[in-house]
Design an enzyme around this catalytic site. Structure first.
Site, mmCIF file in Angstrom:
data_model
loop_
_atom_site.group_PDB
_atom_site.id
_atom_site.type_symbol
_atom_site.label_atom_id
_atom_site.label_comp_id
_atom_site.label_asym_id
_atom_site.label_seq_id
_atom_site.Cartn_x
_atom_site.Cartn_y
_atom_site.Cartn_z
ATOM 1 N NE ARG A 44 -4.318 1.715 1.651
ATOM 2 C CZ ARG A 44 -4.843 2.698 2.383
ATOM 3 N NH1 ARG A 44 -4.361 2.978 3.566
ATOM 4 N NH2 ARG A 44 -5.852 3.394 1.917
ATOM 5 C CG HIS A 48 -1.617 5.319 -0.616
ATOM 6 N ND1 HIS A 48 -2.334 5.752 0.467
ATOM 7 C CD2 HIS A 48 -2.466 4.521 -1.312
ATOM 8 C CE1 HIS A 48 -3.560 5.239 0.432
ATOM 9 N NE2 HIS A 48 -3.662 4.480 -0.632
ATOM 10 C CD1 TRP A 187 -12.034 -5.773 -0.233
ATOM 11 C CD2 TRP A 187 -10.086 -5.615 0.868
ATOM 12 N NE1 TRP A 187 -11.730 -4.440 -0.065
ATOM 13 C CE2 TRP A 187 -10.553 -4.308 0.602
ATOM 14 C CE3 TRP A 187 -8.876 -5.764 1.554
ATOM 15 C CZ2 TRP A 187 -9.856 -3.162 0.994
ATOM 16 C CZ3 TRP A 187 -8.180 -4.621 1.946
ATOM 17 C CH2 TRP A 187 -8.671 -3.355 1.675
HETATM 18 FE FE1 CCH Z 1 -6.521 -0.005 -1.421
HETATM 19 N N1 CCH Z 1 -7.397 0.477 0.366
HETATM 20 N N2 CCH Z 1 -7.775 1.272 -2.383
HETATM 21 N N3 CCH Z 1 -5.563 -0.377 -3.160
HETATM 22 N N4 CCH Z 1 -5.222 -1.180 -0.423
HETATM 23 C C1 CCH Z 1 -7.084 -0.045 1.589
HETATM 24 C C2 CCH Z 1 -6.155 -1.020 1.854
HETATM 25 C C3 CCH Z 1 -5.307 -1.565 0.893
HETATM 26 C C4 CCH Z 1 -8.772 2.011 -1.817
HETATM 27 C C5 CCH Z 1 -9.014 2.161 -0.457
HETATM 28 C C6 CCH Z 1 -8.395 1.409 0.534
HETATM 29 C C7 CCH Z 1 -5.875 0.136 -4.382
HETATM 30 C C8 CCH Z 1 -7.031 0.865 -4.687
HETATM 31 C C9 CCH Z 1 -7.872 1.402 -3.748
HETATM 32 C C10 CCH Z 1 -4.198 -1.907 -0.995
HETATM 33 C C11 CCH Z 1 -3.745 -1.793 -2.301
HETATM 34 C C12 CCH Z 1 -4.384 -1.062 -3.289
HETATM 35 C C13 CCH Z 1 -7.902 0.579 2.591
HETATM 36 C C14 CCH Z 1 -7.845 0.275 4.067
HETATM 37 C C15 CCH Z 1 -8.709 1.467 1.935
HETATM 38 C C16 CCH Z 1 -9.763 2.365 2.558
HETATM 39 C C17 CCH Z 1 -6.678 1.018 4.738
HETATM 40 C C18 CCH Z 1 -6.575 0.682 6.206
HETATM 41 O O1 CCH Z 1 -7.574 0.856 6.919
HETATM 42 O O2 CCH Z 1 -5.490 0.233 6.632
HETATM 43 C C19 CCH Z 1 -9.546 2.648 -2.869
HETATM 44 C C20 CCH Z 1 -10.737 3.556 -2.635
HETATM 45 C C21 CCH Z 1 -9.011 2.256 -4.057
HETATM 46 C C22 CCH Z 1 -9.439 2.546 -5.455
HETATM 47 O O3 CCH Z 1 -10.467 3.123 -5.707
HETATM 48 C C23 CCH Z 1 -4.843 -0.190 -5.321
HETATM 49 C C24 CCH Z 1 -4.821 0.248 -6.790
HETATM 50 C C25 CCH Z 1 -3.900 -0.932 -4.632
HETATM 51 C C26 CCH Z 1 -2.592 -1.515 -5.113
HETATM 52 C C27 CCH Z 1 -2.309 -1.810 -6.362
HETATM 53 C C28 CCH Z 1 -3.650 -2.830 -0.017
HETATM 54 C C29 CCH Z 1 -2.558 -3.868 -0.256
HETATM 55 C C30 CCH Z 1 -4.363 -2.613 1.174
HETATM 56 C C31 CCH Z 1 -4.181 -3.358 2.498
HETATM 57 C C32 CCH Z 1 -3.258 -2.609 3.415
HETATM 58 C C33 CCH Z 1 -3.058 -3.298 4.740
HETATM 59 O O4 CCH Z 1 -2.494 -2.640 5.623
HETATM 60 O O5 CCH Z 1 -3.416 -4.457 4.912
#
Ligand code: CCH
Length: 292
Positions: A44, A48, A187
């Site tokens: 992530r 970002h 998820w």
């Molecule tokens: Fe995401 N993401 N993401 N995301 N994401 C969150 C967590 C992860 C959105 C919102 C969220 C991508 C696209 C999107 C990861 C990778 C990708 C969370 C929870 C939110 C909210 C954060 C938390 O509470 O810790 C949205 C909205 C979009 C698009 O519309 C894309 C693209 C990627 C990578 C290619 C990953 C991995 C996580 C998990 C992080 C963790 O700490 O477990």
């Protein structure tokens, strides 16, 4: 080690493989943290750091690693990513010659590959920038929104509908944390293994709004242990997004191929081509492959 800090040190592919290996070890040293892997949060961070790119102004992206600076580090979307930046800092102490942008994107590559995902071609060459390169808040997607917002955000980076849907499949990994984003839960049932389960579950489960005091999110009706963000669910509701999401649910190889290409592009956003140290991208080996 001394040679590595000498001014005339030019790192080779082998040196970057060493950094990859160190990141891969750290991913596995998570112990009781979340689901036992730092891979998702490191992934992530890479996303970002790159997803701030704006093609119309050429600003943002992975080049300058501006999330090191306030206020970008404090943007709501980046809550919790200090965990990943701290882990990457340990690697930086050992390999001081690498730029933060290269380090963080290599972290994303290592996370995907070590969690059994596709190979991600990667190039070195990002340079460290300054606080004035930091991007304004609001460039990353807001999970509470619909298809127009997702398109606004990802089209600004230069992606199309197919690439948007492929990239969002990264949500097979990791989880939401109520103390970071407000959302809660994973998820998929295997949040540390890269699969197309995110799409499969989107279509196979019945998704209902979760009854709770937190932000609007969906839960699976059967086990109530999985979640979808409003933006995830939109991938089954918008006609164009749905076509790709269905294709990835039906074909894991297609998902792996398309994710790899889109993610490699994402990692290079904002990096001037002439900065890359090699014209051909490198494919780095997993720890397992090096044991064989
Ligand atoms: Fe995401 N993401 N993401 N995301 N994401 C969150 C967590 C992860 C959105 C919102 C969220 C991508 C696209 C999107 C990861 C990778 C990708 C969370 C929870 C939110 C909210 C954060 C938390 O509470 O810790 C949205 C909205 C979009 C698009 O519309 C894309 C693209 C990627 C990578 C290619 C990953 C991995 C996580 C998990 C992080 C963790 O700490 O477990």
């Amino acid at each position: 080690q001394a040679a590595k800090v000498a001014a005339n040190f030019t790192p080779t592919k082998e040196d970057y493989q060493k950094v990859y290996n160190r990141i891969a070890e750290i991913i596995d040293e998570a112990g009781e943290y979340d689901d036992g892997s730092f891979g998702p949060v490191i992934l992530r961070l890479a996303w970002h750091a790159s997803g701030t790119y704006d093609k119309s102004t050429g600003t943002g992206g992975s080049n300058y690693a501006t999330m090191r600076f306030e206020p970008e580090s404090l943007h709501g979307a980046n809550a919790g990513l200090s965990v990943a930046r701290g882990l990457m800092e340990k690697v930086k102490q050992e390999f001081s010659w690498i730029s933060y942008g290269d380090l963080w994107t290599l972290g994303g590559v290592a996370a995907v590959q070590e969690m059994a995902g596709p190979k991600i071609p990667w190039r070195a060459g990002r340079i460290d920038g300054f606080a004035e390169h930091a991007t304004p808040d609001g460039r990353l997607p807001d999970a509470s929104q619909g298809a127009p917002h997702i398109r606004d955000i990802f089209y600004r980076m230069g992606f199309n509908d197919q690439e948007i849907v492929a990239l969002c499949g990264a949500h097979a990994l990791g989880r939401c944390h109520s103390n970071r984003s407000g959302y809660e839960g994973p998820w998929t049932f295997s949040p540390t293994t890269f699969t197309n389960d995110f799409y499969k579950l989107l279509f196979e489960e019945k998704w209902v709004w979760k009854k709770w005091s937190g932000p609007k999110q969906l839960e699976d009706k059967t086990t109530k242990s999985l979640m979808m963000l409003p933006t995830d669910y939109v991938l089954t509701q918008d006609k164009s997004f749905k076509k790709y999401a269905k294709a990835y649910a039906d074909d894991n190889d297609l998902f792996f191929k398309d994710f790899s290409a889109a993610f490699a592009t994402l990692m290079e956003l904002g990096v001037p081509t002439q900065q890359f140290v090699s014209s051909e991208p490198w494919t780095l080996k997993t720890l397992d492959e090096q044991k064989a």
